[in-house]
Motif scaffolding. Structure first.
Motif, PDB file in Angstrom:
ATOM      1  N   GLY A  31       0.626  14.237  12.120  1.00  0.00           N
ATOM      2  CA  GLY A  31      -0.638  13.629  12.502  1.00  0.00           C
ATOM      3  C   GLY A  31      -0.987  12.457  11.611  1.00  0.00           C
ATOM      4  N   ASP A  32      -2.035  11.754  12.015  1.00  0.00           N
ATOM      5  CA  ASP A  32      -2.499  10.575  11.282  1.00  0.00           C
ATOM      6  C   ASP A  32      -3.421  11.031  10.145  1.00  0.00           C
ATOM      7  N   LEU A  33      -3.046  10.692   8.936  1.00  0.00           N
ATOM      8  CA  LEU A  33      -3.834  11.169   7.783  1.00  0.00           C
ATOM      9  C   LEU A  33      -5.279  10.681   7.839  1.00  0.00           C
ATOM     10  N   PHE A  34      -5.498   9.522   8.489  1.00  0.00           N
ATOM     11  CA  PHE A  34      -6.864   8.982   8.554  1.00  0.00           C
ATOM     12  C   PHE A  34      -7.746   9.808   9.503  1.00  0.00           C
ATOM     13  N   THR A  35      -7.117  10.623  10.346  1.00  0.00           N
ATOM     14  CA  THR A  35      -7.877  11.529  11.211  1.00  0.00           C
ATOM     15  C   THR A  35      -7.911  12.918  10.586  1.00  0.00           C
TER      16      THR A  35
ATOM     17  N   GLY B   1      -1.267  10.519  -2.121  1.00  0.00           N
ATOM     18  CA  GLY B   1      -1.179   9.599  -0.990  1.00  0.00           C
ATOM     19  C   GLY B   1      -0.086   8.575  -1.208  1.00  0.00           C
ATOM     20  N   GLY B   2       0.401   8.009  -0.100  1.00  0.00           N
ATOM     21  CA  GLY B   2       1.486   7.040  -0.172  1.00  0.00           C
ATOM     22  C   GLY B   2       1.103   5.678   0.369  1.00  0.00           C
ATOM     23  N   ARG B   3       2.134   4.940   0.721  1.00  0.00           N
ATOM     24  CA  ARG B   3       1.999   3.539   1.127  1.00  0.00           C
ATOM     25  C   ARG B   3       0.980   3.284   2.246  1.00  0.00           C
ATOM     26  N   PRO B   4       0.839   4.167   3.262  1.00  0.00           N
ATOM     27  CA  PRO B   4      -0.072   3.833   4.372  1.00  0.00           C
ATOM     28  C   PRO B   4      -1.543   3.730   3.987  1.00  0.00           C
ATOM     29  N   LEU B   5      -1.883   4.060   2.745  1.00  0.00           N
ATOM     30  CA  LEU B   5      -3.314   4.043   2.377  1.00  0.00           C
ATOM     31  C   LEU B   5      -3.896   2.629   2.291  1.00  0.00           C
TER      32      LEU B   5
ATOM     33  N   GLY C  25       8.807  11.287   1.395  1.00  0.00           N
ATOM     34  CA  GLY C  25       9.598  12.355   0.767  1.00  0.00           C
ATOM     35  C   GLY C  25      10.900  11.844   0.192  1.00  0.00           C
ATOM     36  N   SER C  26      10.863  10.699  -0.476  1.00  0.00           N
ATOM     37  CA  SER C  26      12.063  10.156  -1.129  1.00  0.00           C
ATOM     38  C   SER C  26      12.531  11.124  -2.215  1.00  0.00           C
ATOM     39  N   THR C  27      13.839  11.065  -2.544  1.00  0.00           N
ATOM     40  CA  THR C  27      14.357  11.969  -3.595  1.00  0.00           C
ATOM     41  C   THR C  27      13.610  11.730  -4.904  1.00  0.00           C
ATOM     42  N   GLN C  28      13.238  10.462  -5.157  1.00  0.00           N
ATOM     43  CA  GLN C  28      12.541  10.163  -6.416  1.00  0.00           C
ATOM     44  C   GLN C  28      11.156  10.795  -6.449  1.00  0.00           C
ATOM     45  N   HIS C  29      10.469  10.844  -5.315  1.00  0.00           N
ATOM     46  CA  HIS C  29       9.143  11.491  -5.297  1.00  0.00           C
ATOM     47  C   HIS C  29       9.300  13.011  -5.389  1.00  0.00           C
ATOM     48  N   MET C  30      10.279  13.551  -4.641  1.00  0.00           N
ATOM     49  CA  MET C  30      10.461  15.000  -4.618  1.00  0.00           C
ATOM     50  C   MET C  30      10.842  15.544  -5.996  1.00  0.00           C
TER      51      MET C  30
ATOM     52  N   ILE D  24       1.483  15.845   5.461  1.00  0.00           N
ATOM     53  CA  ILE D  24       0.824  15.270   6.647  1.00  0.00           C
ATOM     54  C   ILE D  24       1.491  13.923   6.902  1.00  0.00           C
ATOM     55  N   ASN D  25       2.132  13.793   8.068  1.00  0.00           N
ATOM     56  CA  ASN D  25       2.890  12.576   8.328  1.00  0.00           C
ATOM     57  C   ASN D  25       2.945  12.354   9.833  1.00  0.00           C
ATOM     58  N   THR D  26       2.910  11.084  10.241  1.00  0.00           N
ATOM     59  CA  THR D  26       2.962  10.773  11.679  1.00  0.00           C
ATOM     60  C   THR D  26       4.378  10.886  12.242  1.00  0.00           C
ATOM     61  N   ASP D  27       5.370  10.828  11.326  1.00  0.00           N
ATOM     62  CA  ASP D  27       6.773  10.813  11.762  1.00  0.00           C
ATOM     63  C   ASP D  27       7.370  12.214  11.666  1.00  0.00           C
TER      64      ASP D  27
HETATM   65  C1  LIG Z   1      14.806   4.112  -9.818  1.00  0.00           C
HETATM   66  C2  LIG Z   1      13.712   4.483  -8.859  1.00  0.00           C
HETATM   67  C3  LIG Z   1      12.707   5.334  -9.311  1.00  0.00           C
HETATM   68  C4  LIG Z   1      11.679   5.703  -8.448  1.00  0.00           C
HETATM   69  N1  LIG Z   1      10.704   6.561  -8.891  1.00  0.00           N
HETATM   70  C5  LIG Z   1       9.759   6.982  -8.028  1.00  0.00           C
HETATM   71  C6  LIG Z   1       8.761   7.921  -8.423  1.00  0.00           C
HETATM   72  O1  LIG Z   1       8.709   8.349  -9.584  1.00  0.00           O
HETATM   73  N2  LIG Z   1       7.861   8.326  -7.519  1.00  0.00           N
HETATM   74  C7  LIG Z   1       7.863   7.876  -6.202  1.00  0.00           C
HETATM   75  O2  LIG Z   1       7.000   8.292  -5.422  1.00  0.00           O
HETATM   76  N3  LIG Z   1       8.782   6.973  -5.813  1.00  0.00           N
HETATM   77  C8  LIG Z   1       9.713   6.502  -6.673  1.00  0.00           C
HETATM   78  N4  LIG Z   1      10.611   5.586  -6.261  1.00  0.00           N
HETATM   79  C9  LIG Z   1      10.412   4.954  -4.931  1.00  0.00           C
HETATM   80  C10 LIG Z   1      10.964   5.784  -3.775  1.00  0.00           C
HETATM   81  O3  LIG Z   1      12.315   5.491  -3.580  1.00  0.00           O
HETATM   82  C11 LIG Z   1      10.190   5.484  -2.469  1.00  0.00           C
HETATM   83  O4  LIG Z   1      10.271   4.098  -2.207  1.00  0.00           O
HETATM   84  C12 LIG Z   1       8.738   5.877  -2.490  1.00  0.00           C
HETATM   85  O5  LIG Z   1       8.584   7.205  -2.954  1.00  0.00           O
HETATM   86  C13 LIG Z   1       8.153   5.763  -1.078  1.00  0.00           C
HETATM   87  O6  LIG Z   1       6.769   5.947  -1.127  1.00  0.00           O
HETATM   88  P1  LIG Z   1       5.943   6.376   0.172  1.00  0.00           P
HETATM   89  O7  LIG Z   1       6.411   7.702   0.634  1.00  0.00           O
HETATM   90  O8  LIG Z   1       4.510   6.191  -0.171  1.00  0.00           O
HETATM   91  O9  LIG Z   1       6.274   5.213   1.212  1.00  0.00           O
HETATM   92  P2  LIG Z   1       7.187   5.196   2.509  1.00  0.00           P
HETATM   93  O10 LIG Z   1       8.580   5.597   2.185  1.00  0.00           O
HETATM   94  O11 LIG Z   1       6.967   3.867   3.142  1.00  0.00           O
HETATM   95  O12 LIG Z   1       6.586   6.342   3.440  1.00  0.00           O
HETATM   96  C14 LIG Z   1       5.340   6.296   4.047  1.00  0.00           C
HETATM   97  C15 LIG Z   1       5.254   7.486   4.986  1.00  0.00           C
HETATM   98  O13 LIG Z   1       3.965   7.528   5.547  1.00  0.00           O
HETATM   99  C16 LIG Z   1       4.065   7.883   6.913  1.00  0.00           C
HETATM  100  N5  LIG Z   1       2.860   7.350   7.565  1.00  0.00           N
HETATM  101  C17 LIG Z   1       2.589   6.065   7.931  1.00  0.00           C
HETATM  102  N6  LIG Z   1       1.344   5.980   8.424  1.00  0.00           N
HETATM  103  C18 LIG Z   1       0.815   7.220   8.381  1.00  0.00           C
HETATM  104  C19 LIG Z   1      -0.455   7.774   8.739  1.00  0.00           C
HETATM  105  N7  LIG Z   1      -1.438   7.020   9.238  1.00  0.00           N
HETATM  106  N8  LIG Z   1      -0.658   9.111   8.561  1.00  0.00           N
HETATM  107  C20 LIG Z   1       0.324   9.921   8.058  1.00  0.00           C
HETATM  108  N9  LIG Z   1       1.550   9.443   7.714  1.00  0.00           N
HETATM  109  C21 LIG Z   1       1.782   8.115   7.848  1.00  0.00           C
HETATM  110  C22 LIG Z   1       5.361   7.266   7.383  1.00  0.00           C
HETATM  111  O14 LIG Z   1       5.862   7.965   8.518  1.00  0.00           O
HETATM  112  C23 LIG Z   1       6.234   7.428   6.141  1.00  0.00           C
HETATM  113  O15 LIG Z   1       6.953   8.659   6.196  1.00  0.00           O
HETATM  114  C24 LIG Z   1      11.643   5.195  -7.107  1.00  0.00           C
HETATM  115  C25 LIG Z   1      12.664   4.347  -6.683  1.00  0.00           C
HETATM  116  C26 LIG Z   1      13.685   3.998  -7.547  1.00  0.00           C
HETATM  117  C27 LIG Z   1      14.769   3.080  -7.056  1.00  0.00           C
END
Ligand SMILES: Cc1cc2nc3c(=O)[nH]c(=O)nc-3n(C[C@H](O)[C@H](O)[C@H](O)COP(=O)(O)OP(=O)(O)OC[C@H]3O[C@@H](n4cnc5c(N)ncnc54)[C@H](O)[C@@H]3O)c2cc1C
Length: 296
Positions: free
Chosen positions: A281-285, A184-188, A246-251, A263-266
């Motif tokens: 779709g909305d992950l909470f649903t 899970g990511g930031r929206p949690l 799907g940042s390059t760092q996560h991928m 699963i993503n709303t965007d």
């Molecule tokens: C040097 C460096 C190293 C890093 N190393 C890592 C690493 O090891 N791992 C890592 O993960 N990141 C790493 N990062 C951070 C990375 O660049 C991103 O900031 C991070 O991966 C973003 O996390 P995220 O996808 O949770 O958040 P966001 O980029 O904010 O994405 C959230 C996504 O959730 C979607 N969303 C919002 N609400 C909902 C909902 N209700 N239902 C479904 N989808 C929804 C949005 O459309 C969005 O696409 C690193 C960055 C740097 C600079």
């Protein structure tokens, strides 16, 4: 004669070292630091019977006499192995290859660069060669029975002392080895929501839980759940990314997954470019609905 020594931190390391040893094409022994011996196909398995892994500086010094005579010294990649083997390379004044994902020859290895966006082939002109490798990239060849077994005691003296260790004692599978990972990511939003939505869904699947760095930095998920360039590298059969852009760092940490479901709303989220299956779709649903279906 060229020979490999695998330094296995535990039985899982030993069991997953066979694929790499096979790719290297050299006879190999295993020095296993903790746990009981398991089949790995090694010529000799030496058990150190440590209760836990000591600090890297002391462990590397204790390992130094045991690695003499080996042309290659390797461990499955982890934070711990990269720490200890880097100390060892320093003590032996030799070179090191980290995160090997392929063997071209006993002196040439493939490894990811630029957060996994490219693969470099590197030639190492040193003796011995120290390597950490990603077991997921070396297949799941069945390990055969071991040859001899012996024990050794390591005399570890370190400049650091571990005062205490604690474990959350999770019943979930180990993130680095799991066949299914739900991340899970930031929206949690917060830790409780993360645990109930991502944790609950993962439990329904018998999966491990992972998170993005954004979720970890926000205090939503524990640090040891971070997947990616600066977190854990996973290669499960199924990776489910919920609310992850799907940042390059996560991928960089998930690209060897066999099947990626996002699963993503965007609709324009970059994760959909890499996903085998995308669900807008909305992950909470979506997740609670899937969980109900799984229960039935
Ligand atoms: C040097 C460096 C190293 C890093 N190393 C890592 C690493 O090891 N791992 C890592 O993960 N990141 C790493 N990062 C951070 C990375 O660049 C991103 O900031 C991070 O991966 C973003 O996390 P995220 O996808 O949770 O958040 P966001 O980029 O904010 O994405 C959230 C996504 O959730 C979607 N969303 C919002 N609400 C909902 C909902 N209700 N239902 C479904 N989808 C929804 C949005 O459309 C969005 O696409 C690193 C960055 C740097 C600079």
């Amino acid at each position: 004669m060229s020979k490999l020594l695998v330094i296995a931190f535990d039985a899982t390391d030993a069991a997953t070292s066979f694929g790499f040893a096979h790719a290297l094409g050299l006879p190999f022994d295993v020095l296993q630091l903790t746990g009981l011996s398991v089949p790995s196909g090694a010529g000799t398995v030496t058990l150190a019977n440590l209760g836990s892994i000591p600090p890297a500086d002391g462990l590397a010094k204790a390992l130094q006499p045991l690695v003499a005579g080996y042309s290659h010294i390797a461990s499955p990649s982890s934070m711990g192995s990269k720490d200890v083997l880097a100390y060892l390379a320093g003590l032996l004044d030799t070179g090191m290859v980290t995160d090997a994902i392929g063997v071209v020859s006993p002196t040439e290895f493939k490894r990811p660069i630029y957060a996994g966006a490219m693969t470099a082939t590197i030639k190492v002109n040193c003796d011995p060669i120290i390597i950490t490798f990603r077991p997921g990239n070396f297949g799941k060849d069945a390990a055969s029975a071991n040859g001899n077994e012996s024990t050794t005691s390591l005399n570890v003296t370190s400049q650091a002392t571990i005062l205490s260790e604690s474990s959350k004692g999770s019943a979930r599978p180990d993130l680095s080895q799991a066949a299914i990972v739900v991340s899970g990511g930031r929206p949690l939003k917060d830790a409780a929501t993360f645990e109930s939505v991502i944790g609950g869904f993962a439990d329904a699947l018998g999966a491990a839980v992972g998170a993005t760095r954004a979720a970890v930095d926000a205090g939503i998920a524990a640090n040891d759940l971070q997947v990616g360039q600066t977190g854990k590298v996973v290669a499960p059969n199924l990776y489910i990314a919920a609310g992850i852009s799907g940042s390059t760092q996560h991928m960089a940490g998930i690209k060897d997954s066999k099947l990626i479901v996002a699963i993503n709303t965007d609709t324009n989220a970059p994760i959909f470019d890499a996903a085998d299956l995308g669900l807008v779709g909305d992950l909470f649903t979506v997740l609670p609905e899937l969980q109900r279906e799984l229960k039935q």
